[in-house]
Design a protein around this motif. Structure first.
Motif, PDB file in Angstrom:
ATOM      1  N   LEU A 137       8.175 -13.671  26.622  1.00  0.00           N
ATOM      2  CA  LEU A 137       8.307 -15.108  26.886  1.00  0.00           C
ATOM      3  C   LEU A 137       9.133 -15.786  25.788  1.00  0.00           C
ATOM      4  CD1 LEU A 137       4.705 -15.936  28.124  1.00  0.00           C
ATOM      5  CD2 LEU A 137       6.795 -15.903  29.504  1.00  0.00           C
ATOM      6  N   GLN A 138       8.892 -15.401  24.532  1.00  0.00           N
ATOM      7  CA  GLN A 138       9.639 -15.990  23.421  1.00  0.00           C
ATOM      8  C   GLN A 138      11.119 -15.614  23.497  1.00  0.00           C
ATOM      9  OE1 GLN A 138       5.714 -15.924  20.585  1.00  0.00           O
ATOM     10  NE2 GLN A 138       7.474 -14.854  19.808  1.00  0.00           N
ATOM     11  N   MET A 139      11.406 -14.362  23.843  1.00  0.00           N
ATOM     12  CA  MET A 139      12.810 -13.952  23.965  1.00  0.00           C
ATOM     13  C   MET A 139      13.482 -14.695  25.112  1.00  0.00           C
ATOM     14  SD  MET A 139      12.925  -9.916  22.930  1.00  0.00           S
ATOM     15  CE  MET A 139      12.387  -9.434  24.533  1.00  0.00           C
ATOM     16  N   LEU A 140      12.778 -14.851  26.226  1.00  0.00           N
ATOM     17  CA  LEU A 140      13.334 -15.588  27.357  1.00  0.00           C
ATOM     18  C   LEU A 140      13.547 -17.052  26.983  1.00  0.00           C
ATOM     19  CD1 LEU A 140      14.169 -15.476  30.335  1.00  0.00           C
ATOM     20  CD2 LEU A 140      11.787 -16.001  30.908  1.00  0.00           C
ATOM     21  N   TYR A 141      12.599 -17.637  26.276  1.00  0.00           N
ATOM     22  CA  TYR A 141      12.713 -19.019  25.816  1.00  0.00           C
ATOM     23  C   TYR A 141      13.933 -19.175  24.902  1.00  0.00           C
ATOM     24  CZ  TYR A 141      11.411 -23.363  23.385  1.00  0.00           C
ATOM     25  OH  TYR A 141      11.401 -24.628  22.843  1.00  0.00           O
ATOM     26  N   PHE A 164      20.136 -18.100  22.535  1.00  0.00           N
ATOM     27  CA  PHE A 164      20.008 -17.176  21.402  1.00  0.00           C
ATOM     28  C   PHE A 164      19.572 -15.812  21.921  1.00  0.00           C
ATOM     29  CE2 PHE A 164      17.589 -15.105  18.012  1.00  0.00           C
ATOM     30  CZ  PHE A 164      18.470 -15.205  16.957  1.00  0.00           C
ATOM     31  N   SER A 165      20.273 -14.767  21.497  1.00  0.00           N
ATOM     32  CA  SER A 165      19.906 -13.396  21.834  1.00  0.00           C
ATOM     33  C   SER A 165      19.122 -12.815  20.660  1.00  0.00           C
ATOM     34  CB  SER A 165      21.155 -12.559  22.087  1.00  0.00           C
ATOM     35  OG  SER A 165      20.804 -11.186  22.151  1.00  0.00           O
ATOM     36  N   PHE A 166      17.852 -12.534  20.885  1.00  0.00           N
ATOM     37  CA  PHE A 166      16.997 -12.046  19.806  1.00  0.00           C
ATOM     38  C   PHE A 166      17.436 -10.681  19.291  1.00  0.00           C
ATOM     39  CE2 PHE A 166      13.170  -9.751  18.356  1.00  0.00           C
ATOM     40  CZ  PHE A 166      12.866 -10.538  17.258  1.00  0.00           C
ATOM     41  N   TYR A 167      17.788  -9.769  20.180  1.00  0.00           N
ATOM     42  CA  TYR A 167      18.108  -8.419  19.733  1.00  0.00           C
ATOM     43  C   TYR A 167      19.483  -8.298  19.080  1.00  0.00           C
ATOM     44  CZ  TYR A 167      13.792  -6.630  21.612  1.00  0.00           C
ATOM     45  OH  TYR A 167      12.463  -6.385  21.834  1.00  0.00           O
ATOM     46  N   THR A 168      20.347  -9.284  19.278  1.00  0.00           N
ATOM     47  CA  THR A 168      21.640  -9.246  18.591  1.00  0.00           C
ATOM     48  C   THR A 168      21.759 -10.346  17.532  1.00  0.00           C
ATOM     49  OG1 THR A 168      22.737 -10.696  20.196  1.00  0.00           O
ATOM     50  CG2 THR A 168      22.812  -8.315  20.622  1.00  0.00           C
ATOM     51  N   ALA A 169      20.745 -11.219  17.453  1.00  0.00           N
ATOM     52  CA  ALA A 169      20.749 -12.350  16.508  1.00  0.00           C
ATOM     53  C   ALA A 169      22.014 -13.194  16.678  1.00  0.00           C
ATOM     54  CB  ALA A 169      20.582 -11.872  15.069  1.00  0.00           C
ATOM     55  N   THR A 170      22.348 -13.474  17.936  1.00  0.00           N
ATOM     56  CA  THR A 170      23.551 -14.239  18.259  1.00  0.00           C
ATOM     57  C   THR A 170      23.143 -15.581  18.861  1.00  0.00           C
ATOM     58  OG1 THR A 170      24.754 -12.199  18.708  1.00  0.00           O
ATOM     59  CG2 THR A 170      25.694 -14.223  19.596  1.00  0.00           C
ATOM     60  N   HIS A 182      18.256  -8.089  27.748  1.00  0.00           N
ATOM     61  CA  HIS A 182      17.969  -6.781  27.161  1.00  0.00           C
ATOM     62  C   HIS A 182      16.689  -6.230  27.768  1.00  0.00           C
ATOM     63  CE1 HIS A 182      20.978  -7.703  24.130  1.00  0.00           C
ATOM     64  NE2 HIS A 182      20.398  -8.882  23.994  1.00  0.00           N
ATOM     65  N   LEU A 183      16.654  -4.927  27.960  1.00  0.00           N
ATOM     66  CA  LEU A 183      15.466  -4.254  28.456  1.00  0.00           C
ATOM     67  C   LEU A 183      15.016  -3.254  27.410  1.00  0.00           C
ATOM     68  CD1 LEU A 183      16.712  -3.470  32.077  1.00  0.00           C
ATOM     69  CD2 LEU A 183      15.214  -5.338  31.365  1.00  0.00           C
ATOM     70  N   ARG A 237      19.131  -8.505  10.496  1.00  0.00           N
ATOM     71  CA  ARG A 237      19.966  -9.492  11.200  1.00  0.00           C
ATOM     72  C   ARG A 237      19.168 -10.766  11.469  1.00  0.00           C
ATOM     73  NH1 ARG A 237      21.768  -4.997  14.216  1.00  0.00           N
ATOM     74  NH2 ARG A 237      20.274  -5.479  15.848  1.00  0.00           N
ATOM     75  N   ILE A 238      17.939 -10.618  11.919  1.00  0.00           N
ATOM     76  CA  ILE A 238      17.098 -11.786  12.214  1.00  0.00           C
ATOM     77  C   ILE A 238      16.794 -12.550  10.932  1.00  0.00           C
ATOM     78  CG2 ILE A 238      14.840 -12.556  13.054  1.00  0.00           C
ATOM     79  CD1 ILE A 238      16.723 -11.766  15.308  1.00  0.00           C
TER      80      ILE A 238
END
Length: 146
Positions: A79-83, A90-96, A112-113, A134-135
């Motif tokens: 949910l946080q990543m989707l938010y 913001f892309s959590f896994y790429t910190a973009t 991302h899966l 990165r984060i």
């Protein structure tokens, strides 16, 4: 048997503004699905949510309510990543962090899966550590000027 998303009444759909043939998904390393990594990422992504909500002027009470949901940790992380993706581009896994969803789509794809958890290897642990760095770098340097 309903998924946790369905049980909570949460619907996840790809953007209708981007044609289906342009949706690109990345599969994340299985290392990122290990329970201890999921918990670390839940905590890290909550920090990013708080920071971006503060920068963008979202009331702290709304952020607290969102982050305080009583759901399993993996679902809270999702949910946080989707938010972060939908509200803050913001892309959590790429910190973009992008100006809009089109920029995010162009740079990072539709999402991302996570793959199934497997035993960690040194290489995969290094990948997870780089993700964490990165984060942390983003958390230390983010400001409204992108």
């Amino acid at each position: 048997q309903q998924t946790l998303f369905a049980q909570l009444g949460v619907t996840v759909a790809l953007s209708e503004r981007i044609p289906p043939e342009q949706h690109k998904l990345s599969v994340i390393s299985p290392e990122m699905s290990r329970p201890e990594r999921l918990e670390k990422d839940r905590i890290l992504s909550a920090r990013v949510v708080r920071l971006l909500d503060t920068i963008m002027g979202i009331p702290a009470e709304l952020t607290k309510d969102f982050l305080g949901r009583d759901v399993p940790a993996e679902l809270q992380l999702d949910l946080q990543m989707l938010y972060l993706q939908r509200v803050h581009n913001f892309s959590f896994y790429t910190a973009t962090w992008c100006e809009d969803e089109w920029g995010l789509q162009e740079k990072c794809g539709s999402g991302h899966l996570r793959g199934a958890a497997k035993l960690a290897t040194q290489e995969k642990e290094q990948a997870a550590a780089l993700h964490e760095q990165r984060i942390e770098r983003f958390l230390d340097t983010a400001s409204l000027k992108r």
